[in-house]
Design an enzyme around this catalytic site. Structure first.
Site, PDB file in Angstrom:
ATOM      1  N   ASP A   1     -11.799   9.744  12.861  1.00 21.35           N
ATOM      2  CA  ASP A   1     -11.747   9.487  11.417  1.00 21.35           C
ATOM      3  C   ASP A   1     -12.304   8.097  11.109  1.00 21.35           C
ATOM      4  OD1 ASP A   1     -11.306  10.242   8.817  1.00 21.35           O
ATOM      5  OD2 ASP A   1      -9.199   9.655   8.783  1.00 21.35           O
TER       6      ASP A   1
ATOM      7  N   GLY B   1       3.667   8.022   2.877  1.00 21.90           N
ATOM      8  CA  GLY B   1       4.755   7.103   2.562  1.00 21.90           C
ATOM      9  C   GLY B   1       4.197   5.811   2.012  1.00 21.90           C
ATOM     10  N   SER B   2       4.756   4.691   2.464  1.00 22.68           N
ATOM     11  CA  SER B   2       4.335   3.391   1.956  1.00 22.68           C
ATOM     12  C   SER B   2       4.152   2.408   3.101  1.00 22.68           C
ATOM     13  CB  SER B   2       5.369   2.847   0.958  1.00 22.68           C
ATOM     14  OG  SER B   2       5.507   3.707  -0.152  1.00 22.68           O
TER      15      SER B   2
ATOM     16  N   GLY C   1       0.826  -1.198   0.000  1.00 23.80           N
ATOM     17  CA  GLY C   1       0.000   0.000   0.000  1.00 23.80           C
ATOM     18  C   GLY C   1       0.858   1.244   0.000  1.00 23.80           C
ATOM     19  N   SER C   2       0.270   2.347  -0.403  1.00 22.08           N
ATOM     20  CA  SER C   2       1.008   3.610  -0.405  1.00 22.08           C
ATOM     21  C   SER C   2       0.024   4.754  -0.247  1.00 22.08           C
ATOM     22  CB  SER C   2       1.811   3.777  -1.705  1.00 22.08           C
ATOM     23  OG  SER C   2       0.952   3.776  -2.828  1.00 22.08           O
ATOM     24  N   GLY C   3       0.538   5.873   0.225  1.00 24.25           N
ATOM     25  CA  GLY C   3      -0.296   7.053   0.413  1.00 24.25           C
ATOM     26  C   GLY C   3       0.564   8.283   0.508  1.00 24.25           C
TER      27      GLY C   3
END
Length: 717
Positions: A579, A427-428, A422-424
């Site tokens: 959240d 970072g990762s 996964g990444s965002g």
């Protein structure tokens, strides 16, 4: 009656309703100006459309058509009949597929012959027969399989290594024919449950159920194809009057349905996601080289061996049973070895076995004699590169710059970095494995650009507490809410990401609950900040909705109950998540909910509660409560509103206020507009949502109060 427009404007009768064959060939030759050959055509009995469209050069020469120009005219015209026929067939197929792709959920329910009842699934057996099973109240794959196994005829039951009939659910598999890829797909538990409880999955009327030692037979495949074709036939009779629900069936051809099928197995050198979800630990354990492609093989083998020994020692010392849900590679290898031992023991002579073993129990590896465990460890020793290999601290080096956070769970001192999962923007996320214990982890990793940023420790935690609180309040004022946030520089953005991760660490290490992602620790290594979290196979509620569509209400209540249990635990710890949304709710392959992403969560102090201080505009807009949008209060009741929004997500497959932008949604929520409650929800479900969307947070129920709502009562048959 079909007609074809000629070049001169004359319509030719070419359909099956012709009353006279001679006019056809005559009109055919008159149209192209070749009537001088009419007698030759009649003498050779070439008078119908079916005969004329297969003319070729040799036949025309035999008929006496010697002029090249005449032959070309006749051949062109005759070939046009074949072309027209093909175009007609293609148009019919296109019309059929357009009808299929334009169907809505309502049209599916019209065909009671395919799925007679709402909660029913059709399973095809290997003898070609089919069983209809009511899966209402079955929230996991085991309960679904058990209902079917009870109804299986004796000859279709699975057998164990001794040839004895077994009704254990792990001895059976479920396949589905994927006609888009022309393959047999083996379903994992999460796939089976989702398909069975989805309203719009037409595969639920043709699942193939077989014992583990078998593959779907020709009879079962034939029955599946018949049901599939019957489905297409039924859907084709419905006009194109609704939405594009079954667009995934576009492109399915007749050749696919008739072609040779292959079983969709995973390739050894290819990392595979299960329906775009994280794969289970069992699968990773059989393909470590694929999931840790950049890790030295010697190091992998050493970790496997040490993890196995560690699990074996704990099993003997603590007499602990092996967990079927463990993410520990050693536990998985031990369980596999245990299964082999059980099969071997069952194959021994019964009289000899009875003199040595208690016949009332089949001993597990955890309870075997130490020498037996040594023998198995020696078998695993064959995997090692060298039996005289150096110790762990020598192998990994003594000058590591890892600085570990002190937590209740030991932070991994050495870990293996696997594939990116996964990444965002932060970072990762990588698949990781504890090099000592073999525990699989999800590792959040972000680059630390500022050398002054460090991982906080207990030594300076108290001294910096006031400063951290002040920084947190400043950060809250400019937190990300889509278009609302305007950070000045990239450095500020990066600093805030690191601060959010450090904040998440401080909260997570206090949390230990089944419905909260477990925190293993954090470290600063080589310019990166690492957070070690529990690896959760499966995916988020959001990704499952994207892949499978809206959930069945019985499945929604199951997930909602677990979410509220996790939220109640957080609130007991005086923590507000802030959240809660589908993307932050993970569902593992056993259907267990895990709440994650505590980057903007807040721990309330007694002072916070008394002052009821002004709230900051934080979180994801579509899931925000009115008091958060208006910035009037910071309370745990904001999580209750957000949980209601997640329920809306699961009902509709979309977030609340799907037709509005973020700014429009903020205005709507700020003017006391509640999300629209799905009309198809039960009366109890609607009542639950109305309570969750109480505009005045002081009257909004708590998580513990909502857990007592009748909608969440389990009605399991």
């Amino acid at each position: 009656m079909e007609q074809t427009q000629t070049a001169e404007g004359t319509d030719l009768l070419i359909g099956d309703e012709k009353t006279n064959d001679l006019p056809f060939v005559q009109l055919f030759l008159e149209e192209i100006g070749c009537t001088q050959y009419l007698d030759s055509f009649i003498q050779c009995n070439l008078v119908t459309e079916e005969e004329i469209k297969y003319l070729d050069k040799d036949i025309l020469i035999a008929l006496g058509v010697n002029k090249i120009g005449d032959r070309l005219k006749i051949l062109r015209k005759s070939k046009s009949f074949q072309r027209d026929k093909r175009i007609e067939q293609v148009n019919r197929l296109k019309n059929l597929m357009e009808k299929v792709s334009s169907l809505s959920t309502a049209t599916l329910s019209m065909n009671s012959e395919l799925i007679p009842e709402k909660h029913c699934v059709i399973f095809i057996l290997n003898d070609g027969s089919a069983k209809k099973v009511n899966v209402n109240g079955c929230f996991n794959a085991d309960s679904i399989k058990k209902r079917l196994i009870r109804r299986l005829p004796h000859e279709l039951l699975a057998t164990n290594s001794n040839g004895e009939v077994t009704k254990m659910v792990q001895d059976y598999d479920v396949f589905v024919l994927d006609y888009t890829k022309n393959v047999l797909h083996l379903l994992y538990d999460v796939e089976l449950v989702t398909i069975c409880h989805a309203n719009d999955r037409v595969e639920k009327n043709r699942l193939i159920f077989v014992s583990k030692d078998q593959t779907p037979s020709d009879k079962a495949i034939s029955t599946s194809k018949k049901l599939y074709l019957r489905t297409l036939s039924a859907l084709s009779q419905v006009g194109p009057s609704s939405s594009n629900l079954l667009a995934q069936n576009k492109g399915i051809s007749h050749n696919n349905a008739e072609g040779k099928l292959r079983i969709d197995n995973t390739e050894k050198d290819r990392i595979r996601q299960i329906f775009n979800q994280r794969p289970p630990s069992e699968f990773i354990s059989t393909n470590l080289a694929g999931y840790f492609p950049h890790t030295d093989m010697k190091r992998l083998q050493k970790t496997m061996r040490e993890s196995f020994r560690h699990s074996a020692r704990l099993s003997i010392a603590q007499r602990r049973p092996l967990s079927a849900e463990s993410n520990n590679i050693g536990d998985i290898l031990l369980k596999h070895s245990n299964a082999v031992d059980m099969a071997l023991l069952q194959g021994l002579d019964q009289t000899r076995l009875s003199s040595k073993l208690d016949t009332t129990k089949i001993p597990k590896l955890a309870h075997k004699r130490p020498e037996d465990n040594d023998a198995i460890s020696n078998q695993l020793e064959l995997l090692s590169v060298d039996s005289g290999e150096e110790e762990d601290h020598d192998f990994f080096g003594e000058d590591s710059d890892i600085v570990s956070l002190p937590t209740k769970i030991a932070t991994p001192k050495n870990w293996l970095k696997g594939a990116c999962i996964g990444s965002g923007s932060f970072g990762s996320v990588y698949l990781g494995m504890n090099a000592h214990t073999g525990e699989l982890m999800a590792v959040k990793q972000v680059e630390i650009k500022n050398n002054n940023i460090g991982v906080p420790t207990d030594n300076n935690k108290q001294a910096n507490s006031d400063e951290n609180n002040e920084q947190e309040e400043q950060q809250e004022k400019i937190e990300d809410v889509g278009a609302v946030s305007h950070p000045k520089t990239n450095q500020n953005i990066h600093r805030k990401m690191v601060d959010a991760l450090q904040h998440e660490m401080n909260l997570l290490k206090e949390l230990h609950h089944e419905n909260i992602v477990t925190y293993y620790g954090a470290s600063q290594e080589g310019g990166n900040l690492n957070i070690f979290l529990e690896y959760v196979p499966g995916g988020s509620v959001s990704s499952m909705l994207n892949n499978y569509g809206p959930f069945e209400e019985s499945l929604i209540t199951n997930f909602t109950r677990q979410i509220l249990i996790g939220v109640a635990y957080l609130h007991k710890k005086n923590i507000i998540h802030r959240d809660i949304k589908g993307a932050n709710i993970l569902i593992d392959i056993k259907g267990c909910v895990k709440i994650t992403d505590f980057g903007i969560s807040k721990k309330l102090s007694p002072l916070n509660k008394k002052q009821n201080k002004r709230a900051s505009l934080q979180g994801s807009v579509f899931w925000m409560s009115p008091e958060v949008v208006k910035q009037t209060a910071t309370t745990a009741k904001a999580d209750i509103w957000s949980t209601g929004c997640v329920v809306i997500e699961m009902f509709t497959g979309k977030h609340p206020f799907p037709d509005f932008s973020q700014m429009q949604a903020i205005f709507k929520i700020g003017t006391n507009t509640t999300p629209e409650i799905p009309s198809w929800a039960t009366s109890e479900g609607k009542n639950f949502l109305r309570k969750a969307f109480e505009l005045d947070y002081q009257y909004r129920p708590s998580a513990l109060e909502l857990l007592q709502h009748p909608w969440l009562d389990a009605h399991i048959i």
